[in-house]
Scaffold this motif. Structure first.
Motif, short mmCIF file in Angstrom:
data_model
loop_
_atom_site.label_atom_id
_atom_site.label_comp_id
_atom_site.label_asym_id
_atom_site.label_seq_id
_atom_site.Cartn_x
_atom_site.Cartn_y
_atom_site.Cartn_z
N ALA A 1 -0.36 -2.59 14.06
CA ALA A 1 -1.12 -1.37 14.34
C ALA A 1 -2.11 -1.13 13.20
O ALA A 1 -1.69 -1.01 12.05
CB ALA A 1 -0.17 -0.18 14.48
N PRO A 2 -3.43 -1.08 13.52
CA PRO A 2 -4.42 -0.93 12.46
C PRO A 2 -4.17 0.30 11.60
O PRO A 2 -3.81 1.35 12.13
CB PRO A 2 -5.74 -0.78 13.23
N ASN A 3 -4.35 0.14 10.33
CA ASN A 3 -4.20 1.20 9.34
C ASN A 3 -2.74 1.65 9.16
O ASN A 3 -2.23 1.67 8.04
CB ASN A 3 -5.09 2.41 9.67
N LEU A 4 -2.07 2.02 10.26
CA LEU A 4 -0.70 2.53 10.15
C LEU A 4 0.25 1.52 9.50
O LEU A 4 1.13 1.90 8.72
CB LEU A 4 -0.17 2.94 11.53
N ALA A 5 0.09 0.24 9.82
CA ALA A 5 0.99 -0.78 9.26
C ALA A 5 0.88 -0.80 7.73
O ALA A 5 1.90 -0.77 7.03
CB ALA A 5 0.67 -2.15 9.85
N GLU A 6 -0.35 -0.78 7.21
CA GLU A 6 -0.53 -0.75 5.75
C GLU A 6 0.03 0.54 5.15
O GLU A 6 0.66 0.53 4.10
CB GLU A 6 -2.01 -0.86 5.36
N LYS A 7 -0.23 1.66 5.84
CA LYS A 7 0.25 2.96 5.35
C LYS A 7 1.78 2.96 5.23
O LYS A 7 2.33 3.49 4.27
CB LYS A 7 -0.19 4.08 6.29
N GLU A 8 2.45 2.42 6.24
CA GLU A 8 3.92 2.40 6.22
C GLU A 8 4.43 1.48 5.11
O GLU A 8 5.43 1.77 4.46
CB GLU A 8 4.47 1.96 7.57
N ILE A 9 3.74 0.37 4.89
CA ILE A 9 4.15 -0.52 3.79
C ILE A 9 4.00 0.21 2.45
O ILE A 9 4.88 0.12 1.59
CB ILE A 9 3.33 -1.84 3.82
N GLN A 10 2.90 0.95 2.31
CA GLN A 10 2.71 1.75 1.08
C GLN A 10 3.87 2.72 0.88
O GLN A 10 4.36 2.92 -0.24
CB GLN A 10 1.41 2.55 1.13
N LYS A 11 4.32 3.34 1.98
CA LYS A 11 5.43 4.30 1.89
C LYS A 11 6.72 3.61 1.47
O LYS A 11 7.48 4.14 0.66
CB LYS A 11 5.66 4.98 3.25
N ILE A 12 6.96 2.43 2.04
CA ILE A 12 8.16 1.67 1.68
C ILE A 12 8.12 1.30 0.20
O ILE A 12 9.14 1.37 -0.50
CB ILE A 12 8.27 0.41 2.57
N LEU A 13 6.94 0.95 -0.28
CA LEU A 13 6.78 0.62 -1.70
C LEU A 13 7.07 1.85 -2.57
O LEU A 13 7.72 1.73 -3.62
CB LEU A 13 5.38 0.10 -1.97
N SER A 14 6.58 3.01 -2.15
CA SER A 14 6.86 4.24 -2.91
C SER A 14 8.35 4.52 -2.94
O SER A 14 8.90 4.91 -3.97
CB SER A 14 6.15 5.44 -2.29
N ASP A 15 9.00 4.31 -1.78
CA ASP A 15 10.47 4.52 -1.72
C ASP A 15 11.17 3.57 -2.69
O ASP A 15 12.09 3.98 -3.41
CB ASP A 15 11.00 4.26 -0.30
N ALA A 16 10.73 2.31 -2.72
CA ALA A 16 11.36 1.32 -3.61
C ALA A 16 11.11 1.69 -5.07
O ALA A 16 12.01 1.57 -5.91
CB ALA A 16 10.82 -0.07 -3.30
N ALA A 17 9.89 2.17 -5.37
CA ALA A 17 9.55 2.49 -6.75
C ALA A 17 10.35 3.68 -7.28
O ALA A 17 10.54 3.83 -8.48
CB ALA A 17 8.05 2.78 -6.86
N ARG A 18 10.80 4.54 -6.33
CA ARG A 18 11.67 5.65 -6.75
C ARG A 18 13.08 5.16 -7.07
O ARG A 18 13.80 5.79 -7.82
CB ARG A 18 11.72 6.73 -5.65
N LYS A 19 13.49 4.05 -6.45
CA LYS A 19 14.86 3.54 -6.65
C LYS A 19 14.96 2.59 -7.84
O LYS A 19 15.99 2.52 -8.49
CB LYS A 19 15.31 2.78 -5.39
N TRP A 20 13.91 1.78 -8.04
CA TRP A 20 13.97 0.77 -9.08
C TRP A 20 12.67 0.79 -9.89
O TRP A 20 11.60 1.07 -9.35
CB TRP A 20 14.12 -0.63 -8.45
N PRO A 21 12.74 0.44 -11.18
CA PRO A 21 11.52 0.41 -12.00
C PRO A 21 10.70 -0.86 -11.73
O PRO A 21 10.90 -1.89 -12.38
CB PRO A 21 12.06 0.45 -13.43
N LEU A 22 9.78 -0.77 -10.77
CA LEU A 22 8.95 -1.92 -10.41
C LEU A 22 7.69 -1.93 -11.28
O LEU A 22 7.09 -0.88 -11.51
CB LEU A 22 8.54 -1.85 -8.94
N ILE A 23 7.30 -3.09 -11.73
CA ILE A 23 6.05 -3.18 -12.49
C ILE A 23 4.90 -3.52 -11.53
O ILE A 23 3.88 -2.83 -11.51
CB ILE A 23 6.15 -4.26 -13.59
N ARG A 24 5.10 -4.54 -10.74
CA ARG A 24 4.12 -4.89 -9.71
C ARG A 24 4.82 -5.29 -8.42
O ARG A 24 5.95 -5.80 -8.47
CB ARG A 24 3.24 -6.07 -10.15
N ALA A 25 4.12 -5.10 -7.30
CA ALA A 25 4.67 -5.55 -6.02
C ALA A 25 3.52 -6.06 -5.16
O ALA A 25 2.39 -5.57 -5.27
CB ALA A 25 5.40 -4.42 -5.33
#
Lengths: 83, 144
Positions: B53-77
């Motif tokens: 799905a255009p745009n939405l797929a990237e947006k959801e991936i960004q959200k998943i990354l934010s969720d992960a960054a809250r759980k673990w100290p990520l430097i880059r992804a």
């Protein structure tokens, strides 16, 4: 209010098109929109119980009122299978 | 956290993505690559075809990354998902994280691919050797 609907994957195939417009009454919820879509394309009816509604920005909840000005385009998202 | 997110019809350049993660100067990198499998339950696959799905797929991936960054100290992804035809043995998805230590790299990488499969609006269609094609059964994203 007119709203543009975009279908994906098996929904697009079943309906035979990716986009169409529907008229919805002021105050319509996401669930109302899905009901209208089902009336317009009965071939989608069986699928609509398992979809999510979204804008190009985010997932929406079917109980929420759709603001056609803020969200002129709605995505109908069938079960996802990426990866 | 810095991140690189892309939905692309091009083949996945793992070397370039690994270089991006390595430059983070962390101490651990974990990468998951999803590739097109030849045999599923005895049936032979020729290729998978992905639609996003255009745009939405990237947006959801960004959200998943934010969720992960809250759980673990990520430097880059880095998360890249390919669309269109993906032949057998080629990668459809790249998930990579750079962290200080291995434990959070493994955990975050696992979380990211699991969440991507549950939430991101991407669909795969499987083409078999006998000429038949079908949409792979998916899951309805939760939260409605």
């Amino acid at each position: 209010m007119t709203i543009r609907i975009t279908l994906f994957a098996m929904l697009k195939e079943e309906a035979g098109l990716a986009n169409f417009e529907i008229d919805i009454a002021e105050g319509s919820t996401g669930a109302d929109v899905l009901r209208e879509v089902g009336k317009l394309y009965p071939v989608l009816s069986d699928y609509l119980a398992y979809v999510r509604l979204a804008s190009p920005e985010k997932y929406l909840r079917t109980r929420d009122v759709i603001d056609a000005i803020a969200t002129p385009e709605l995505y109908i998202i069938p079960p996802v299978s990426g990866g | 956290m810095e991140s690189l997110v892309k939905i692309t019809p091009d083949s996945i350049d793992s070397d370039r993505l690994l270089a991006y993660l390595t430059e983070s100067e962390g101490g651990a990198i974990d990468i998951f690559l999803g590739t097109t499998r030849r045999f599923t339950a005895g049936r032979e696959t020729v290729s998978l075809s992905y639609e996003a799905a255009p745009n939405l797929a990237e947006k959801e991936i960004q959200k998943i990354l934010s969720d992960a960054a809250r759980k673990w100290p990520l430097i880059r992804a880095a998360i890249v998902h390919r669309t269109g035809l993906v032949p057998v043995n080629e990668a459809s998805v790249f998930i990579g994280v750079a962290t200080e230590h291995r434990s959070e790299a493994f955990s975050a990488c696992r979380f990211l691919i699991d969440e991507l499969k549950k939430r991101v609006p991407i669909w795969k269609r499987e083409k078999f050797c006998d000429g038949s094609e079908e949409w792979v059964q998916g899951v309805t994203p939760s939260g409605d």
